[in-house]
Design an enzyme around this catalytic site. Structure first.
Site, short mmCIF file in Angstrom:
data_model
loop_
_atom_site.label_atom_id
_atom_site.label_comp_id
_atom_site.label_asym_id
_atom_site.label_seq_id
_atom_site.Cartn_x
_atom_site.Cartn_y
_atom_site.Cartn_z
N GLU A 291 55.40 58.84 28.91
CA GLU A 291 55.68 59.72 30.05
C GLU A 291 56.75 59.15 30.97
O GLU A 291 57.62 59.88 31.45
CB GLU A 291 54.40 60.00 30.84
CG GLU A 291 53.41 60.93 30.14
CD GLU A 291 52.65 60.29 29.01
OE1 GLU A 291 52.72 59.05 28.86
OE2 GLU A 291 51.98 61.01 28.25
N HIS B 263 40.97 63.67 32.11
CA HIS B 263 41.67 64.91 31.75
C HIS B 263 41.29 66.07 32.67
O HIS B 263 41.50 67.23 32.32
CB HIS B 263 41.36 65.29 30.30
CG HIS B 263 41.94 64.36 29.30
ND1 HIS B 263 41.44 63.10 29.10
CD2 HIS B 263 42.98 64.48 28.45
CE1 HIS B 263 42.14 62.49 28.15
NE2 HIS B 263 43.09 63.31 27.74
#
Lengths: 326, 326
Positions: free
Chosen positions: A60, A129
Site C-alpha cells: 500500500e 477489516h
C-alpha cells in the site's frame, strides 16, 4: 435516470471520468485482471488497457507513493485500497505526503488524487477489516473525506472527487455495494463535495448518520414517527469539509441532535459533531447532543459480539426517546 | 530532591526503572551510543549495555514490530520514535498489533510496552517534526495516551507507563525538554495514568490543557485574574485517553464554563471529545458554549509562522473572556 447498484454507479463514474480525461488512471491490488476484489473496476482493464489500469504488488505504501508522484506531475490517479483498513500501511504517504505537499511546496505542486475503497464494519470481518478509518483522515488538514451512502451519491461524489485538485479520501462500504437506486445518466452529473443531504425531514430531533447507520436511522425514524417523534435524518456525506449551514440549520430547527456512528466513539466522528453543534447552536439546544457509537473495543469476530458492539436499532430508539423527553 | 529539566527527569525514570526491573529495555534510533537525539537516553547504553539499550536501523515499523514480539514474551520495551511525525511509518504495528493482542488472544497475551515520542512545536522545526498527533492514538481502543506537562509529571508518568501492563503512547513536548527545571524527588515516584490534576482552583471557568499548553493556560489564568479579577480553575489533563471524566466534569459542574487548549488542529481534534463529554455529562450546568483554542486547520505552519499557528496566551485569554461574557 437508470436504476443500478452502488457498485455499478462507482464503475460508471470511473469509466466516464476515464473517457473524459486521459490523465485519469487507476492503480491498486487486483483491480485489473481480477476486476477488483469487489468488482468495482470490472471491465476497465479491457476497455482502457494496462497503462491506465495498473495492477500492483501488495504494498500500500508503495502504490500510494507512486500515485502521489504521478499526481504531482499532472496525472490524476485513483488509488484503490482493497479495503480501507489497509490504508493504515500507507498512512505516512497519505498524511505526510499527499495531504501536505501543496502547502510544503508553497503551492507549486497540487496532488489531485482519489484514494477509494470499502471501509467500516461489514459482516464478521473482525478487528482488522471493520474499522471506520475516516476518523483518522478527518483530523488531517489538506485532505477531503467523503462517505457516500447511496448509488446516486457514489457516482456524483466520486466524479467530483476525481475532478478535485486535492487529495480526496473516498470510503465506500462492503455492505452497500449491492444496494440499488436511481442514478442520473448525464455524464456531467456531479455532486459537490462538502454538501450534506437531508434524507428525511422532521421537526423534533436531528439525527446525523451516514452509510449503514443512515439506513438504520431511517428505519428508526419510521418507527418513532408512529409514536409522534419526528426525526430529521441528515447525512453529512463529507465531514471534511463540513456543511455547516445544513447541519447547524437543522439543529436550529429541531433543537435536539444525536449522532449515530458505527466506529469506536471515543475521539470519533460524533465528538466533533457534538462539540461543533454546541459551539455554534448552544442557545438553540434543548438537550445535550448525544452520541450512539460503536463500543470502544476492536471489532470482535463472533456474530453476537459484533452485534453487541455496533449501535442497534433499540439503542438508537432509546437514546432518541430520552433526548426528546429532556 | 534535585532540580531537573524534563530531559533529565525522563532520563532518571529510565535509569531507575531499568535498575529495578531487568525486563525493561530501551530501543530506538540513536538511543544507545549517541544517547538519543534529545539526550533522553543518555548514559543508559554505557550502564546497561547493548542488549538492553538497542540502537535500531531507521525503520519505525521494525522498532515497534520487534518490541511487540518482545512484549509478547515478557520483556518490557520502551521504544523511542525520534519524532512523532515519523510514527505513521509504524502506525499499523501500533494499531493492528500492540493495541489488539490482549483482546485478540482473549487475554493470553498482552503488550506491556511504552512508545515515547517527542511531539509539538516550540523548536522552530518544519512539518513532520512539529505536529501534535495525539488524536490518532486517543481514538484507538486498547491504547493509553499520556502527555506530561513538566519534569515532575514526566518522571512520574513515565514510571507509571512502564509499569502499566498495556501499551502506552507517551508524548513529550519538545518545547518543554529544556524549558524549566523543577524539584523531582530522588526516590521513585509514580503517577497513575488516567488521572488529571487540578493545578489551580477557581470558580468562574474551567481551563483544560496538557503538555506544553499547560504553561500557556496558567499564564492566561494569571492575566485574567490580574486584569479581570476572575478565578480560573486550571486542569492539567496528563492522560488524553482514558479521559479523567470525573475531574473534568466535576469542575465544569462547579464553574459552568469551559475552554480547552491544545496544539493539535481543531477539527476532529482531542478537544472535540473533551467538549462532547462535558456537554453530555454537564449540559444543565453549562452557562456558555465550550470553546476550543487550537492550532488552525492547516498543515503545521512551522518555523517562522509557528507562533501564529499554536495557541498563545492572548488567544486563550480572548476565548476565556468571550466565554465569561456569554
Amino acid at each position: 435516470m437508470a436504476v443500478m447498484t452502488y457498485r455499478e454507479a462507482l464503475n460508471l463514474a470511473l469509466r466516464e471520468e476515464m473517457h473524459r480525461d486521459p490523465r485519469v488512471f487507476l492503480i491498486g491490488e487486483e483491480i485489473g485482471l481480477y476486476d477488483g476484489a469487489y468488482k468495482v473496476t470490472q471491465g476497465l482493464l479491457k476497455e482502457f488497457g494496462e497503462r491506465r489500469v495498473v495492477d500492483t504488488p501488495i504494498c500500500e505504501s508503495g502504490f500510494t507513493g507512486v500515485a502521489v508522484g504521478a499526481a504531482m506531475l499532472g496525472l490524476r490517479p485513483v488509488v484503490e485500497m482493497m479495503t480501507f483498513n489497509f490504508s493504515i500501511l500507507a498512512l505516512d504517504q497519505i498524511v505526510n505526503s499527499a495531504a501536505k505537499l501543496y502547502y510544503m511546496s508553497g503551492g507549486q505542486y497540487s496532488v489531485p488524487m482519489v484514494i477509494r475503497g470499502p471501509g467500516g464494519p461489514a459482516h464478521q470481518l473482525a478487528a482488522q477489516h471493520s474499522q471506520s478509518m475516516e476518523v483518522y483522515f478527518y483530523h488531517v488538514p489538506g485532505l477531503k473525506v467523503v462517505r457516500p451512502s447511496t448509488p446516486r451519491d457514489a457516482k456524483g461524489l466520486l466524479k467530483s472527487a476525481i475532478r478535485d485538485d486535492n487529495p480526496v479520501i473516498f470510503i465506500e462500504a462492503e455492505t452497500l455495494y449491492g444496494i440499488k437506486g436511481e442514478v442520473p445518466d448525464d455524464p456531467e452529473f456531479t455532486i459537490p463535495l462538502g454538501k450534506a443531504e437531508i434524507r428525511r425531514e422532521g421537526t423534533d430531533v436531528t439525527v446525523f448518520a451516514y452509510m449503514g447507520m443512515m439506513y438504520r436511522a431511517l428505519e428508526v425514524a419510521e418507527e418513532l414517527a408512529k409514536e409522534g417523534i419526528s426525526c430529521e435524518v441528515v447525512d453529512p456525506r463529507t465531514l471534511r469539509p463540513m456543511d455547516i449551514e445544513t447541519m447547524i440549520g437543522s439543529v436550529r430547527k429541531t433543537h435536539r441532535a444525536v449522532v449515530v456512528e458505527a466506529g469506536a466513539g471515543f475521539a470519533g466522528m460524533g465528538s466533533e459533531i457534538a462539540a461543533f453543534v454546541t459551539e455554534n447552536a448552544f442557545d438553540d439546544l434543548d438537550a445535550p447532543v448525544e452520541r450512539i457509537t460503536g463500543a470502544n473495543a476492536p471489532m470482535p469476530y463472533a456474530k453476537n459480539l459484533e452485534q453487541a458492539k455496533t449501535p442497534s436499532k433499540e439503542k438508537i430508539i432509546a437514546t432518541i426517546r430520552r433526548v426528546c423527553s429532556a | 530532591m534535585a532540580k531537573l529539566n524534563m530531559v533529565k527527569a525522563l532520563n532518571l525514570a529510565l535509569h531507575q526503572e531499568m535498575e529495578r526491573d531487568p525486563d525493561v529495555l530501551v530501543i530506538g534510533e540513536d538511543v544507545g551510543v549517541d544517547g538519543g537525539v534529545f539526550r533522553v537516553t543518555e548514559d543508559l547504553h554505557r550502564k546497561f549495555g547493548g542488549r538492553r539499550v538497542i540502537d535500531s536501523p531507521l525503520a519505525e515499523a521494525a522498532i515497534i514490530g520487534t518490541s511487540v514480539g518482545m512484549a509478547l514474551y515478557g520483556l518490557k520495551p520502551v521504544c523511542e520514535i525520534q519524532f512523532s511525525g515519523f510514527a505513521f511509518q509504524c502506525f499499523h504495528q501500533i494499531e493492528n498489533h500492540a493495541a489488539r493482542y490482549r483482546t485478540r488472544s482473549q487475554g493470553r497475551f498482552h503488550c506491556q510496552m511504552v512508545i515515547r515520542m517527542p511531539y509539538g512545536g516550540g523548536v522552530r522545526a518544519l512539518e513532520h517534526h512539529t505536529e501534535s498527533e495525539e488524536q490518532f492514538y486517543a481514538h484507538i481502543p486498547g491504547l493509553k495516551m499520556v502527555i506530561p506537562s513538566g519534569p515532575r509529571t514526566a518522571r512520574g508518568l513515565l514510571v507509571g507507563a512502564i509499569r502499566d501492563p498495556d501499551p502506552v503512547i507517551f508524548f513529550e513536548a519538545k518545547g518543554l525538554y529544556h524549558a524549566a527545571r523543577e524539584e523531582v524527588p530522588d526516590e521513585i515516584e509514580t503517577l497513575p495514568l488516567g488521572r488529571a490534576q487540578v493545578v489551580q482552583e477557581g470558580k468562574d471557568l474551567t481551563l483544560i490543557a496538557y503538555g506544553a499548553m499547560l504553561r500557556v493556560a496558567r499564564e492566561a489564568a494569571q492575566v485574567l485574574q490580574d486584569e479581570d479579577g476572575v478565578e480560573i480553575e486550571v486542569i492539567d489533563l496528563l492522560t488524553i485517553s482514558p479521559l479523567d471524566r470525573e475531574t473534568v466534569v466535576t469542575s465544569v459542574q462547579k464553574t459552568g464554563r469551559a475552554v480547552i487548549v491544545h496544539e493539535a488542529p481543531k477539527s476532529f481534534g482531542p478537544g472535540a471529545e473533551i467538549a462532547a463529554t462535558i456537554m453530555e455529562a454537564a449540559f444543565l450546568s453549562l452557562e456558555a458554549p465550550i470553546r476550543r483554542v487550537a492550532a488552525y486547520d492547516v498543515s503545521f505552519a512551522g518555523f517562522a509562522r509557528e507562533k501564529a499557528n499554536v495557541p498563545d496566551v492572548a488567544r486563550v485569554v480572548a476565548a476565556c473572556r468571550e466565554t465569561l461574557a456569554f
